[in-house]
Design an enzyme around this catalytic site. Structure first.
Site, short mmCIF file in Angstrom:
data_model
loop_
_atom_site.label_atom_id
_atom_site.label_comp_id
_atom_site.label_asym_id
_atom_site.label_seq_id
_atom_site.Cartn_x
_atom_site.Cartn_y
_atom_site.Cartn_z
N LEU A 129 0.82 -1.21 0.00
CA LEU A 129 0.00 0.00 0.00
C LEU A 129 0.85 1.26 0.00
O LEU A 129 0.59 2.20 -0.72
CB LEU A 129 -0.92 0.01 1.23
CG LEU A 129 -2.13 -0.92 1.17
CD1 LEU A 129 -2.83 -0.94 2.52
CD2 LEU A 129 -3.09 -0.49 0.09
N GLY A 181 5.95 4.76 5.14
CA GLY A 181 6.28 6.00 5.82
C GLY A 181 7.77 6.06 6.07
O GLY A 181 8.57 5.43 5.38
N GLY A 182 8.16 6.83 7.09
CA GLY A 182 9.57 6.99 7.37
C GLY A 182 10.25 5.72 7.83
O GLY A 182 11.39 5.45 7.46
N MET A 183 9.56 4.89 8.62
CA MET A 183 10.20 3.71 9.19
C MET A 183 9.35 2.46 9.10
O MET A 183 9.76 1.41 9.61
CB MET A 183 10.57 3.98 10.65
CG MET A 183 11.63 5.04 10.82
SD MET A 183 12.17 5.20 12.53
CE MET A 183 13.46 6.43 12.37
N ALA A 184 8.18 2.52 8.49
CA ALA A 184 7.32 1.34 8.38
C ALA A 184 6.62 1.36 7.03
O ALA A 184 6.55 2.39 6.37
CB ALA A 184 6.30 1.30 9.52
N GLU A 185 6.11 0.21 6.62
CA GLU A 185 5.37 0.09 5.37
C GLU A 185 4.12 -0.74 5.60
O GLU A 185 4.02 -1.49 6.57
CB GLU A 185 6.25 -0.54 4.29
CG GLU A 185 6.77 -1.92 4.63
CD GLU A 185 7.77 -2.44 3.61
OE1 GLU A 185 7.77 -1.94 2.48
OE2 GLU A 185 8.55 -3.36 3.95
N LYS A 226 1.19 -3.92 8.78
CA LYS A 226 2.16 -2.84 8.98
C LYS A 226 3.43 -3.48 9.55
O LYS A 226 3.39 -4.13 10.60
CB LYS A 226 1.61 -1.81 9.96
CG LYS A 226 2.58 -0.67 10.28
CD LYS A 226 1.94 0.32 11.25
CE LYS A 226 2.89 1.46 11.60
NZ LYS A 226 2.28 2.42 12.55
N ASP A 240 -1.11 12.20 18.02
CA ASP A 240 -0.92 12.41 16.58
C ASP A 240 -2.28 12.48 15.88
O ASP A 240 -2.46 11.88 14.81
CB ASP A 240 -0.05 11.30 15.99
CG ASP A 240 0.49 11.67 14.61
OD1 ASP A 240 0.45 12.86 14.25
OD2 ASP A 240 0.95 10.76 13.89
#
Length: 472
Positions: A17, A20-24, A43, A142
């Site tokens: 999908l 991000g900076g440190m995860a997919e 994730k 967040d």
């Protein structure tokens, strides 16, 4: 491009999908007996960060925190595991859009839809903040449009408790490291690092203002300018024409003083104007269905629906000569054979008259040389540009990890950071540097104050600057 895994634990990965900076994230399916299938959003930590123990610890904390939350307006954690060194979460897959994707198409939403969305996010926050016998109180930290998912049925779900903190527990944020999105940060967090449930309500107030106007209340010319405006309470005026009760709710959520905001999310829910929930949900669902069906260019998120057909893999025929080239090659071969037979026949039988010399054998050969044989040679090999990369990795040894140091640069209340004369961004900055002396500068627009720090191999240090009043 690195190959993606086929599976993570019991989940078969169908499509990536996004990252991000440190995860997919992936769309995945878990299959079982009698045709059982469960589609989920996976994730996982990006492989490059699996060796970062601080990040892995934060990811594990997210898993523990999120798994304990059970609410209709919170994206559910279905499973957690580790597969061949990869940590992953299996999340409820929401078929629809995130709120950011919806805002990219509409400058603003009407008041009824806004009240529905805000009330359901507030219900999720109220549940998380209050705690119960199943989970301790949790602060999200967040709240923003990209973390609010809306299904094609009009359901509203809050997701991503990745930087949440458990009230009364240890704050797993390194000293001076800002977590969250700058436009939604409460002023007390910017000024002093304090964040409680009322900080989540401030972020919800920013989001509500944005939904009604199409722009955020504190946006400045830069991130630093936005931080300054939030800290000073300098925001754009409320101009949307809407119910007075909703205006008062937004004004109270955006109060600079936390004591002037709603004491909790349940008090906000009591103050919001009433709407016809069923009718508003139907309209919201119709809007999401319309936008998601004609929005292939949107950035992917766990709320996205899979396309009907995934992108096709490169065809194997790319590694073979084309059909046209093969036909030409066959025809050329036939011509060559015919010429050779004719030549041999003339040599062996001789001419009827000596005055007619036989043609020399080499003469026909040039006729068949211009063939398409070189064509497959141009297609079959891998591009030459890819070759040097592994050579560099082999011949240039990486710098040993132990020789690098980690420096955390904090500017109070905020400012920009330069390292050895190079601008690295807005404070705070966590930077990995070679051991040795480094010049650290801070300021706005240019370094106004500098210090030299000597870092030992493998050291982890922090340097704090407090800018004078004229810098604020």
């Amino acid at each position: 491009m690195a190959l993606l895994p086929d599976k993570l634990g019991p989940f078969e990965l169908l499509r990536r999908l996004g990252a991000g900076g440190m995860a997919e994230t992936f769309v995945a399916v878990r299959r079982g007996p009698a045709g059982f299938e469960q589609r989920v959003c996976i994730k996982r930590i990006l492989p490059a960060y699996e060796s970062d123990q601080d990040f892995v610890s934060s990811f594990l904390a997210e898993a523990r925190t999120s798994a304990a939350l059970r609410h209709a307006n919170v994206v559910q954690v279905l499973d957690f595991g580790e597969h061949e060194g990869s940590h992953y979460l299996a999340l409820e897959l929401i078929d629809g859009l995130d709120l950011r994707g919806l805002l990219q198409r509409d400058a603003a939403l009407d008041a009824d839809l806004v009240v529905l969305i805000v009330s359901e996010v507030a219900a999720a926050l109220g549940y998380a903040h209050a705690g119960d016998e199943d989970h301790p109180p949790v602060i999200h930290r967040d709240v923003s449009p990209s973390n609010v998912l809306i299904s094609r049925n009009g359901e509203v779900k809050l997701t991503d408790f990745g930087i949440a903190r458990v009230v009364g527990g240890s704050l797993h944020t390194a000293s001076g490291v800002i977590k969250g999105k700058i436009p939604y940060m409460p002023p007390e967090y910017i000024d002093g690092g304090h964040f409680d449930a009322r900080g989540d309500l401030f972020a919800l107030g920013v989001m509500t203002f944005e939904l009604l106007h199409g722009f955020r209340p504190f946006d400045g010319d830069s991130e630093l300018d936005t931080l300054r405006k939030i800290a000073a309470g300098d925001r754009k005026p409320f101009t949307a024409s809407t119910d007075g009760a909703l205006v008062r709710c937004v004004e109270r959520m955006l109060a600079k003083d936390p004591g002037k905001r709603f004491p909790d999310a349940r008090a906000l829910l009591d103050a919001l104007p009433t709407v016809h929930t069923h009718r508003a949900r139907q309209r919201l669902a119709e809007l999401v269905r319309a936008r998601s069906s004609r929005a292939p260019s949107d950035a992917p998120s766990p709320a996205r629906t899979l396309p009907a057909t995934p992108p096709a893999a490169p065809a194997k025929t790319q590694l073979m000569p084309s059909r046209k080239a093969l036909l030409a090659l066959a025809a050329s071969s036939l011509v060559l054979v015919a010429v050779m037979i004719t030549a041999l026949f003339r040599v062996s039988h001789g001419p009827a008259s000596a005055s007619a010399p036989p043609p020399a054998l080499p003469e026909p050969v040039p006729v068949v040389e211009p063939t398409p044989i070189p064509a497959p040679v141009e297609v079959a090999p891998a591009p030459a540009a890819e070759e040097p990369a592994p050579v560099e990795q082999v011949t240039r040894a990486p710098e040993p990890r132990a020789r690098r140091a980690e420096l955390n640069v904090v500017v109070l209340p905020f400012g920009e950071v330069w390292v050895d004369g190079k601008h690295v961004g807005l404070s705070p900055q966590r930077i990995k540097l070679p051991a040795g002396a480094h010049e650290i500068g801070v300021g706005e627009g240019r370094p106004r104050e500098t210090r030299t720090i000597n870092l030992g191999a493998g050291a982890r240090e922090e340097i704090v600057f407090k800018l004078p009043k004229r810098e604020r």
